[in-house]
Design a protein around this motif. Structure first.
Motif, short mmCIF file in Angstrom:
data_model
loop_
_atom_site.label_atom_id
_atom_site.label_comp_id
_atom_site.label_asym_id
_atom_site.label_seq_id
_atom_site.Cartn_x
_atom_site.Cartn_y
_atom_site.Cartn_z
N GLU A 85 0.84 -1.20 0.00
CA GLU A 85 0.00 0.00 0.00
C GLU A 85 0.87 1.24 0.00
O GLU A 85 1.81 1.36 0.79
CB GLU A 85 -0.90 0.03 1.23
CG GLU A 85 -1.75 1.30 1.32
CD GLU A 85 -2.50 1.43 2.63
OE1 GLU A 85 -2.77 2.59 3.04
OE2 GLU A 85 -2.81 0.40 3.25
N ASN A 134 0.81 4.58 1.22
CA ASN A 134 0.07 5.38 2.19
C ASN A 134 0.45 6.86 2.10
O ASN A 134 -0.34 7.74 2.43
CB ASN A 134 0.32 4.86 3.60
CG ASN A 134 -0.55 5.54 4.63
OD1 ASN A 134 -1.77 5.45 4.60
ND2 ASN A 134 0.08 6.24 5.57
N ALA A 153 -1.59 -0.79 -3.95
CA ALA A 153 -2.84 -0.18 -3.49
C ALA A 153 -2.48 1.26 -3.11
O ALA A 153 -1.55 1.48 -2.34
CB ALA A 153 -3.39 -0.92 -2.28
N LYS A 175 -3.55 5.04 -1.68
CA LYS A 175 -4.53 5.72 -0.84
C LYS A 175 -4.90 7.08 -1.44
O LYS A 175 -4.03 7.87 -1.83
CB LYS A 175 -3.96 5.92 0.56
CG LYS A 175 -4.99 6.18 1.64
CD LYS A 175 -4.34 6.01 3.01
CE LYS A 175 -5.35 6.14 4.13
NZ LYS A 175 -4.71 5.94 5.44
N CYS A 224 -5.57 -1.29 -6.72
CA CYS A 224 -6.81 -0.71 -6.22
C CYS A 224 -6.54 0.66 -5.61
O CYS A 224 -5.39 1.02 -5.32
CB CYS A 224 -7.48 -1.62 -5.19
SG CYS A 224 -6.62 -1.72 -3.61
N LEU A 247 -7.68 3.11 -2.37
CA LEU A 247 -8.28 3.05 -1.04
C LEU A 247 -8.85 4.41 -0.66
O LEU A 247 -8.13 5.40 -0.59
CB LEU A 247 -7.24 2.62 0.00
CG LEU A 247 -7.67 2.69 1.47
CD1 LEU A 247 -8.89 1.81 1.72
CD2 LEU A 247 -6.52 2.29 2.38
N GLN A 275 -10.31 6.12 2.29
CA GLN A 275 -10.52 6.04 3.73
C GLN A 275 -11.20 7.32 4.19
O GLN A 275 -10.68 8.42 4.01
CB GLN A 275 -9.18 5.88 4.47
CG GLN A 275 -9.35 5.70 5.97
CD GLN A 275 -8.02 5.76 6.70
OE1 GLN A 275 -7.36 6.79 6.72
NE2 GLN A 275 -7.63 4.64 7.30
N VAL A 294 -2.38 -8.98 -0.32
CA VAL A 294 -2.51 -7.57 0.04
C VAL A 294 -3.30 -6.80 -1.02
O VAL A 294 -2.93 -5.72 -1.45
CB VAL A 294 -1.12 -6.91 0.25
CG1 VAL A 294 -1.27 -5.67 1.14
CG2 VAL A 294 -0.15 -7.87 0.89
N THR A 329 -4.29 -6.01 8.56
CA THR A 329 -5.30 -5.40 7.70
C THR A 329 -6.69 -5.98 7.95
O THR A 329 -7.67 -5.24 8.14
CB THR A 329 -4.93 -5.57 6.22
OG1 THR A 329 -3.67 -4.93 5.99
CG2 THR A 329 -5.98 -4.95 5.31
#
Length: 242
Positions: free
Chosen positions: A23, A25, A51, A53, A87, A89, A91, A173, A209
């Protein structure tokens, strides 16, 4: 852990020779240049996935409203990951309540601009309603949706390890490998935070996760009182990010 990783190459190159996904982040806090995403893309194997964010300016500052310009800028940057973008994310802040038209407009705008799988992590209880699910159901079918359909039909009296083998438990993941199993575990113990987490842990995989997902769902459903007092007292303080 060091002995499990190669000794040459960048941190990402060494990581990617052992694990299949990661990810990003940092994109939540600051933008990255297209060239940075391209360099990351070229540093990993073809089967590796990222992934990414969605920036906090979209989710926490604009709160999904009037986000066209920053959204297009972000997608233009992250798009340089090409096929290795697994993908996105989304949040949401704990204080962001579900507003039907705002949510519908944002996710429709997002879907019009990318076919990449989207994982939404709402944290206000108003998102866990039939109306909210109807909005999220507007997203076209994908691997994560297919996994959730399997989770819905998977018997709740079977073992977590058996469910994890079918639904996935985070070893890749990726959204489709974490969300279905986490939701299945939460649905199995909606009134018990502790039982939900022990169930999730029993699936092994990326337990940080999947437990975060399952725990968030159950905490919203059963309330703070469902969390064991000794767990609350053992929380580690989180440093404030600037």
């Amino acid at each position: 852990m060091g002995e499990h990783f190669p000794t040459t190459g960048t941190h990402l190159e060494r990581y990617a020779r052992v694990l299949p996904a990661v990810e990003i982040n940092s994109s939540f806090y600051r933008p990255h240049r297209p060239g940075t995403y391209a360099r990351w893309r070229d540093s990993v194997p073809e089967t590796f996935r990222f992934a990414v964010k969605v920036p906090k300016v979209i989710t926490h500052e604009l709160r999904l409203r009037d986000a066209r310009e920053p959204l297009e800028r972000f997608l233009g940057e992250a798009g340089h990951l090409e096929a290795k973008l697994g993908c996105l994310l989304v949040q949401l802040p704990p204080s962001l309540q579900h507003e039907r038209e705002t949510a519908r407009a944002f996710f429709q705008s997002l879907r019009e601009r990318t076919a990449v799988d989207v994982v939404c992590e709402p944290r206000h209880r108003t998102w866990f309603t039939d109306e909210a699910r109807q909005v999220l159901d507007c997203t076209p079918a994908g691997a994560t949706r297919q996994g959730l359909e399997k989770a819905r039909a998977w018997p709740r009296d079977t073992s977590p390890s058996s469910a994890a083998r079918t639904l996935g438990s985070g070893q890749k993941v990726l959204a489709e490998d974490t969300v279905p199993f986490a939701v299945w575990c939460a649905a199995r113990h909606l009134d018990s935070f502790e039982e939900a987490l022990w169930c999730t842990v029993a699936g092994f995989g990326d337990r940080d996760t999947t437990c975060a997902m399952a725990g968030g769902i159950v905490a919203l459903s059963a309330g703070r009182s469902s969390i064991p007092a000794k767990w609350l007292s053992a929380r580690e303080p989180l440093r404030r990010r600037v």
